[in-house]
Design a protein around this motif. Structure first.
Motif, PDB file in Angstrom:
ATOM      1  N   SER A 152       0.831  -1.198   0.000  1.00 40.22           N
ATOM      2  CA  SER A 152       0.000   0.000   0.000  1.00 40.22           C
ATOM      3  C   SER A 152       0.869   1.253   0.000  1.00 40.22           C
ATOM      4  O   SER A 152       2.042   1.226   0.388  1.00 40.22           O
ATOM      5  CB  SER A 152      -0.935   0.014   1.211  1.00 40.22           C
ATOM      6  OG  SER A 152      -0.214  -0.085   2.421  1.00 40.22           O
ATOM      7  N   VAL A 153       0.264   2.346  -0.456  1.00 43.20           N
ATOM      8  CA  VAL A 153       0.926   3.641  -0.595  1.00 43.20           C
ATOM      9  C   VAL A 153       0.183   4.664   0.264  1.00 43.20           C
ATOM     10  O   VAL A 153      -1.053   4.706   0.253  1.00 43.20           O
ATOM     11  CB  VAL A 153       0.921   4.104  -2.063  1.00 43.20           C
ATOM     12  CG1 VAL A 153       1.622   5.449  -2.209  1.00 43.20           C
ATOM     13  CG2 VAL A 153       1.556   3.066  -2.968  1.00 43.20           C
ATOM     14  N   TRP A 154       0.930   5.493   0.959  1.00 45.23           N
ATOM     15  CA  TRP A 154       0.359   6.482   1.866  1.00 45.23           C
ATOM     16  C   TRP A 154       1.053   7.825   1.658  1.00 45.23           C
ATOM     17  O   TRP A 154       2.197   7.880   1.219  1.00 45.23           O
ATOM     18  CB  TRP A 154       0.548   6.059   3.327  1.00 45.23           C
ATOM     19  CG  TRP A 154      -0.002   4.700   3.648  1.00 45.23           C
ATOM     20  CD1 TRP A 154       0.512   3.487   3.277  1.00 45.23           C
ATOM     21  CD2 TRP A 154      -1.198   4.418   4.379  1.00 45.23           C
ATOM     22  NE1 TRP A 154      -0.280   2.468   3.746  1.00 45.23           N
ATOM     23  CE2 TRP A 154      -1.338   3.002   4.424  1.00 45.23           C
ATOM     24  CE3 TRP A 154      -2.158   5.214   5.014  1.00 45.23           C
ATOM     25  CZ2 TRP A 154      -2.393   2.384   5.071  1.00 45.23           C
ATOM     26  CZ3 TRP A 154      -3.206   4.597   5.666  1.00 45.23           C
ATOM     27  CH2 TRP A 154      -3.326   3.200   5.690  1.00 45.23           C
ATOM     28  N   GLY A 155       0.377   8.898   2.005  1.00 44.38           N
ATOM     29  CA  GLY A 155       1.044  10.173   2.180  1.00 44.38           C
ATOM     30  C   GLY A 155       1.576  10.232   3.597  1.00 44.38           C
ATOM     31  O   GLY A 155       1.055   9.563   4.498  1.00 44.38           O
ATOM     32  N   GLY A 156       2.587  11.022   3.799  1.00 43.13           N
ATOM     33  CA  GLY A 156       3.136  11.113   5.142  1.00 43.13           C
ATOM     34  C   GLY A 156       3.965  12.359   5.331  1.00 43.13           C
ATOM     35  O   GLY A 156       4.192  13.127   4.391  1.00 43.13           O
ATOM     36  N   ALA A 157       4.397  12.551   6.561  1.00 46.13           N
ATOM     37  CA  ALA A 157       5.289  13.654   6.904  1.00 46.13           C
ATOM     38  C   ALA A 157       6.451  13.093   7.708  1.00 46.13           C
ATOM     39  O   ALA A 157       6.237  12.328   8.651  1.00 46.13           O
ATOM     40  CB  ALA A 157       4.562  14.713   7.713  1.00 46.13           C
ATOM     41  N   GLU A 158       7.645  13.461   7.319  1.00 49.55           N
ATOM     42  CA  GLU A 158       8.790  13.169   8.174  1.00 49.55           C
ATOM     43  C   GLU A 158       9.194  14.450   8.879  1.00 49.55           C
ATOM     44  O   GLU A 158       9.304  15.512   8.262  1.00 49.55           O
ATOM     45  CB  GLU A 158       9.979  12.621   7.393  1.00 49.55           C
ATOM     46  CG  GLU A 158      11.109  12.235   8.350  1.00 49.55           C
ATOM     47  CD  GLU A 158      12.327  11.639   7.686  1.00 49.55           C
ATOM     48  OE1 GLU A 158      13.198  11.138   8.435  1.00 49.55           O
ATOM     49  OE2 GLU A 158      12.433  11.688   6.450  1.00 49.55           O
ATOM     50  N   VAL A 159       9.384  14.354  10.175  1.00 46.44           N
ATOM     51  CA  VAL A 159       9.921  15.461  10.955  1.00 46.44           C
ATOM     52  C   VAL A 159      11.411  15.184  11.092  1.00 46.44           C
ATOM     53  O   VAL A 159      11.837  14.384  11.932  1.00 46.44           O
ATOM     54  CB  VAL A 159       9.248  15.561  12.336  1.00 46.44           C
ATOM     55  CG1 VAL A 159       9.756  16.799  13.073  1.00 46.44           C
ATOM     56  CG2 VAL A 159       7.728  15.606  12.213  1.00 46.44           C
ATOM     57  N   ILE A 160      12.191  15.785  10.220  1.00 47.84           N
ATOM     58  CA  ILE A 160      13.625  15.530  10.252  1.00 47.84           C
ATOM     59  C   ILE A 160      14.275  16.367  11.345  1.00 47.84           C
ATOM     60  O   ILE A 160      13.757  17.395  11.786  1.00 47.84           O
ATOM     61  CB  ILE A 160      14.294  15.802   8.888  1.00 47.84           C
ATOM     62  CG1 ILE A 160      14.146  17.275   8.485  1.00 47.84           C
ATOM     63  CG2 ILE A 160      13.728  14.882   7.821  1.00 47.84           C
ATOM     64  CD1 ILE A 160      14.984  17.655   7.268  1.00 47.84           C
ATOM     65  N   ASP A 161      15.405  15.910  11.791  1.00 46.15           N
ATOM     66  CA  ASP A 161      16.205  16.626  12.777  1.00 46.15           C
ATOM     67  C   ASP A 161      17.660  16.334  12.450  1.00 46.15           C
ATOM     68  O   ASP A 161      17.965  15.465  11.632  1.00 46.15           O
ATOM     69  CB  ASP A 161      15.843  16.155  14.196  1.00 46.15           C
ATOM     70  CG  ASP A 161      16.267  17.140  15.275  1.00 46.15           C
ATOM     71  OD1 ASP A 161      16.479  18.333  14.947  1.00 46.15           O
ATOM     72  OD2 ASP A 161      16.406  16.731  16.440  1.00 46.15           O
ATOM     73  N   SER A 162      18.550  17.047  13.045  1.00 51.95           N
ATOM     74  CA  SER A 162      19.970  16.809  12.820  1.00 51.95           C
ATOM     75  C   SER A 162      20.705  17.087  14.108  1.00 51.95           C
ATOM     76  O   SER A 162      20.354  18.006  14.856  1.00 51.95           O
ATOM     77  CB  SER A 162      20.508  17.710  11.702  1.00 51.95           C
ATOM     78  OG  SER A 162      21.905  17.524  11.540  1.00 51.95           O
ATOM     79  N   ARG A 163      21.706  16.292  14.365  1.00 54.97           N
ATOM     80  CA  ARG A 163      22.551  16.540  15.522  1.00 54.97           C
ATOM     81  C   ARG A 163      23.662  17.529  15.183  1.00 54.97           C
ATOM     82  O   ARG A 163      24.480  17.864  16.037  1.00 54.97           O
ATOM     83  CB  ARG A 163      23.146  15.218  16.016  1.00 54.97           C
ATOM     84  CG  ARG A 163      22.277  14.420  16.976  1.00 54.97           C
ATOM     85  CD  ARG A 163      20.823  14.309  16.655  1.00 54.97           C
ATOM     86  NE  ARG A 163      20.552  13.457  15.502  1.00 54.97           N
ATOM     87  CZ  ARG A 163      19.336  13.178  15.070  1.00 54.97           C
ATOM     88  NH1 ARG A 163      18.260  13.710  15.654  1.00 54.97           N
ATOM     89  NH2 ARG A 163      19.162  12.403  14.023  1.00 54.97           N
ATOM     90  N   TYR A 164      23.656  18.051  13.968  1.00 54.86           N
ATOM     91  CA  TYR A 164      24.681  18.998  13.544  1.00 54.86           C
ATOM     92  C   TYR A 164      24.116  20.414  13.492  1.00 54.86           C
ATOM     93  O   TYR A 164      22.990  20.636  13.027  1.00 54.86           O
ATOM     94  CB  TYR A 164      25.224  18.611  12.165  1.00 54.86           C
ATOM     95  CG  TYR A 164      25.785  17.207  12.123  1.00 54.86           C
ATOM     96  CD1 TYR A 164      26.840  16.834  12.947  1.00 54.86           C
ATOM     97  CD2 TYR A 164      25.244  16.251  11.266  1.00 54.86           C
ATOM     98  CE1 TYR A 164      27.352  15.542  12.917  1.00 54.86           C
ATOM     99  CE2 TYR A 164      25.758  14.959  11.223  1.00 54.86           C
ATOM    100  CZ  TYR A 164      26.805  14.603  12.062  1.00 54.86           C
ATOM    101  OH  TYR A 164      27.301  13.328  12.022  1.00 54.86           O
ATOM    102  N   SER A 165      24.912  21.360  13.922  1.00 51.52           N
ATOM    103  CA  SER A 165      24.493  22.760  13.935  1.00 51.52           C
ATOM    104  C   SER A 165      24.173  23.228  12.518  1.00 51.52           C
ATOM    105  O   SER A 165      24.950  22.981  11.581  1.00 51.52           O
ATOM    106  CB  SER A 165      25.602  23.637  14.523  1.00 51.52           C
ATOM    107  OG  SER A 165      25.936  23.218  15.826  1.00 51.52           O
TER     108      SER A 165
END
Length: 282
Positions: A152-165
């Motif tokens: 199956s296929v879905w729409g989605g959101a990724e909440v990205i983050d980074s440990r780098y400044s």
């Protein structure tokens, strides 16, 4: 979710980048990245001090930290791709996609705000999401073969983050950092892949009531299935496969938008519904 164990994953991380350089090696970078994540602490990229931290070494660090996550009770539920769109590559100064791991600790329940208390500087990007019906193992996987394994296929959101400044990193840095993983949420509508033209599936990105960006699935390697095939083939090089039942985030369709406390973000897909995220409180 497959039969990966911590020892299975950790075995792929041995023997790479073993000679310390600039005071860092695979083990110490892995430990520092997990500390930064747990403490919500950003830092400068390791390659400032360890220029030998290349892509393969970064993946060894990533695999070692997956083993550590599994040891502390997290469950492996899938993979994500990062920097699959030209917009993302141009913004980050990197010219090829990355593959990283998803665990159950990264799932954001529908309706929950952006977890500001866990993340350093979250950004939101729209994604085409696959749930796998069959195991997919490279090398040599084509887009058509990859799509035939999708349930199956879905729409989605990724909440990205980074440990780098300031999200400043090289290929080795970002691979080590699990491709800027944070959290993710899927939308309300799942369809069989035969019922949606993924290259033409569009999304509108709305921030605080204003549409700020748009794209179609073609922004993701020409077709999200190409990203899925790329992931299977890249994982095969590292001794892994995509398992039945796994979730695959195929990469941001647009550039990511900031998600500060008090903000409101909506991602409106043509056929896959809408995903709403509020920035929560600081």
């Amino acid at each position: 979710m497959g039969d990966h164990t911590a020892s299975d994953v950790a075995s792929t991380a041995s023997g790479v980048g073993a000679a310390p350089e600039g005071g860092w090696d695979v083990e110490s970078v892995a430990a520092e990245l997990l500390r930064c994540e747990d403490e919500r602490r950003e830092r400068e990229p390791f390659t400032d001090e360890w220029p030998g931290l290349d892509l393969d070494t970064g993946y060894a660090i990533q695999d070692l930290n997956l083993a550590k996550r599994l040891e502390r009770g997290e469950k492996l539920i899938g993979v994500k791709l990062g920097l699959t769109s030209r917009a993302k590559q141009q913004r980050m100064g990197v010219h090829f996609p990355f593959v990283a791991w998803l665990t159950d600790a990264m799932v954001l329940p529908v309706g929950d705000p952006v977890p500001q208390g866990k993340l350093i500087h979250p950004r939101i990007e729209p994604e085409i999401v696959f749930v796998m019906g069959e195991r997919l193992e490279g090398p040599g996987i084509t887009c058509a073969q990859a799509m035939s394994a999708v349930e199956s296929v879905w729409g989605g959101a990724e909440v990205i983050d980074s440990r780098y400044s300031n999200f400043r990193f090289t290929a080795g840095d970002v691979a080590a950092d699990n491709a800027s993983s944070g959290a993710f949420v899927t939308g309300p509508i799942g369809l069989p892949p035969s019922e949606v033209d993924l290259a033409l599936e569009a999304v509108l990105v709305e921030v605080d009531g204003v549409v700020v960006d748009s794209a179609t699935g073609a922004a993701v390697q020409g077709h999200p299935g190409e990203a899925l095939a790329l992931a299977a083939n890249d994982l095969a090089r590292r001794g892994h496969a995509i398992e039945a039942g796994w979730i695959v985030l195929t990469g941001g369709m647009t550039d990511a938008v900031f998600a500060p406390p008090g903000s409101s973000t909506a991602l409106h897909f043509t056929n896959l519904g809408s995903v709403f995220l509020n920035g929560g409180e600081g």
